[in-house]
Design an enzyme around this catalytic site. Structure first.
Site, PDB file in Angstrom:
ATOM      1  N   ASN A  75       2.615  -0.027  -0.719  1.00 26.46           N
ATOM      2  CA  ASN A  75       3.568   0.678  -1.566  1.00 26.46           C
ATOM      3  C   ASN A  75       4.187   1.900  -0.899  1.00 26.46           C
ATOM      4  OD1 ASN A  75       4.766   0.319  -4.147  1.00 26.46           O
ATOM      5  ND2 ASN A  75       3.755   2.191  -4.846  1.00 26.46           N
ATOM      6  N   LYS A 111      -4.084  -6.069   5.747  1.00 21.28           N
ATOM      7  CA  LYS A 111      -4.897  -5.124   4.979  1.00 21.28           C
ATOM      8  C   LYS A 111      -6.380  -5.498   4.971  1.00 21.28           C
ATOM      9  CE  LYS A 111      -1.148  -3.940   1.781  1.00 21.28           C
ATOM     10  NZ  LYS A 111      -0.738  -3.878   0.366  1.00 21.28           N
ATOM     11  N   PRO A 160      -5.458   1.233   1.035  1.00 17.01           N
ATOM     12  CA  PRO A 160      -5.093   1.452   2.439  1.00 17.01           C
ATOM     13  C   PRO A 160      -4.144   0.390   2.967  1.00 17.01           C
ATOM     14  CG  PRO A 160      -7.433   1.785   2.105  1.00 17.01           C
ATOM     15  CD  PRO A 160      -6.899   1.205   0.824  1.00 17.01           C
ATOM     16  N   GLU A 161      -3.180   0.837   3.739  1.00 23.63           N
ATOM     17  CA  GLU A 161      -2.188  -0.068   4.317  1.00 23.63           C
ATOM     18  C   GLU A 161      -2.489  -0.297   5.793  1.00 23.63           C
ATOM     19  OE1 GLU A 161       1.816   1.017   3.081  1.00 23.63           O
ATOM     20  OE2 GLU A 161       1.020   2.056   1.348  1.00 23.63           O
ATOM     21  N   ARG A 198       4.142  -2.021  -9.746  1.00 20.78           N
ATOM     22  CA  ARG A 198       4.005  -1.022  -8.708  1.00 20.78           C
ATOM     23  C   ARG A 198       5.021   0.090  -8.933  1.00 20.78           C
ATOM     24  NH1 ARG A 198       3.615  -6.106  -6.677  1.00 20.78           N
ATOM     25  NH2 ARG A 198       1.736  -6.627  -5.523  1.00 20.78           N
TER      26      ARG A 198
END
Length: 340
Positions: free
Chosen positions: A236, A50, A2-3, A315
């Site tokens: 991301n 975060k 989760p961002e 990533r």
């Protein structure tokens, strides 16, 4: 994982429970002793980047703090769902392996055991009733991590073994009315929030000057954007989307881009993040332009690769070679700025 926008939504779910007493505790966490939370009061809740932080203590007659409210520049007239059963949280699936801020030398974790109590009043030694304050629990969510308010997460598909097993919560806090369930997260005691609001992309105190200075360095911008020291809460998904919106190749060095290009990228970081949060609060899905897509909105074939940053994390990155041409030191450093 989760961002920032998802963490803000989690924060909104926790907010109504601030000021209430924890009646019973459940969950399968092995990192903390859940029994220590029983009969404590949830005093405060904060979100930084975060991470979600909860403060517990023995204080009485608490009012709701202002900290759970959205920043003024993000507050709009939003009709939130009235029934908690309708709170279906979306878990971002960005492959952001960023190290937990403050999880190592920058923070002193408190190893608290049930036996560590004041011998006089038989209460945990770290609770100071005279100051009405105690330590904080930090929650750092993994992939598909979430918070549920007065409902448990249910399996939506069978696992690899073919079993339909519901996810097990890491921690469950039961209150007089309702409960909070935390899934797929790392939980540890800390002395308080360690992330500065000036680095939080969703804070009105976000320091643009500091962020621009970081972007100007001779590093690929896709790595700098994920640096939580300057872009706390950026993961991301946001990385991929804002680079496409700014028409910048992910491996372009920030030192090769003009000030106008970097300002445009920073504008997209702030506007996209705030827009994503607003959609979450309104219960609307976020439609991606480039993330996990085969073609960009212009119809071009999208490239996908896994880049390894200096900290060793890989990533996945999606970009359009046509819309996001790579800028090198030998080439002109002007990238067409769009206003999408």
């Amino acid at each position: 994982m989760p961002e920032g926008p998802s963490l803000r939504k989690f924060h909104q779910l926790v907010a109504p429970f601030v000021g209430q007493l924890v009646v019973t505790v459940g969950g399968n966490s092995k990192k903390i002793n859940p029994n220590m939370l029983e009969m404590l009061r949830l005093q405060d809740s904060q979100v930084h980047g975060k991470n979600l932080y909860l403060n517990f203590g023995l204080a009485e007659n608490l009012g709701l703090p202002d900290s759970f409210l959205l920043p003024k520049h993000l507050q709009k007239e939003v009709n939130l769902p009235e029934e908690t059963s309708d709170h279906k949280l979306e878990s971002t699936s960005g492959l952001d392996g960023q190290e937990v801020p403050g999880s190592s030398s920058s923070i002193k974790a408190l190893e608290l055991g049930e036996e560590e109590k004041d011998p006089i009043n038989n209460t945990p030694w770290w609770l100071n009733t005279s100051q009405n304050s105690g330590p904080w629990l930090c929650f750092h969510f993994g992939m598909f991590g979430s918070v549920r308010a007065s409902e448990f997460s249910r399996a939506t598909k069978a696992n690899k073994r073919g079993d339909w097993k519901d996810p097990l919560p890491r921690l469950v806090l039961h209150f007089a009315k309702g409960f909070l369930a935390f899934y797929n997260c790392r939980i540890y005691w800390c002395l308080g929030p360690m992330v500065k609001p000036t680095s939080d992309i969703l804070s009105e105190e976000f320091d643009r000057r500091q962020a621009l200075e970081a972007l100007k360095q001779a590093n690929p911008v896709c790595y700098t954007l994920l640096d939580q020291r300057y872009f706390a809460g950026l993961g991301n998904i946001i990385k991929n989307e804002v680079l496409y919106l700014a028409r910048i190749h992910p491996l372009s060095l920030g030192s090769c881009l003009t000030a106008l290009n970097l300002e445009s990228l920073l504008d997209h970081v702030v506007s996209f993040s705030a827009g994503w949060l607003q959609k979450k609060l309104e219960g609307k899905p976020q439609h991606h332009l480039i993330y996990q897509k085969e073609h960009c909105p212009a119809g071009h074939q999208v490239m996908k690769d896994s880049f390894e940053s200096p900290n060793g994390f890989q990533r996945l990155t999606w970009w359009c070679p046509h819309c996001q041409p790579k800028v090198t030191p030998e080439e002109p450093n002007e990238v067409q700025v769009t206003q999408e």
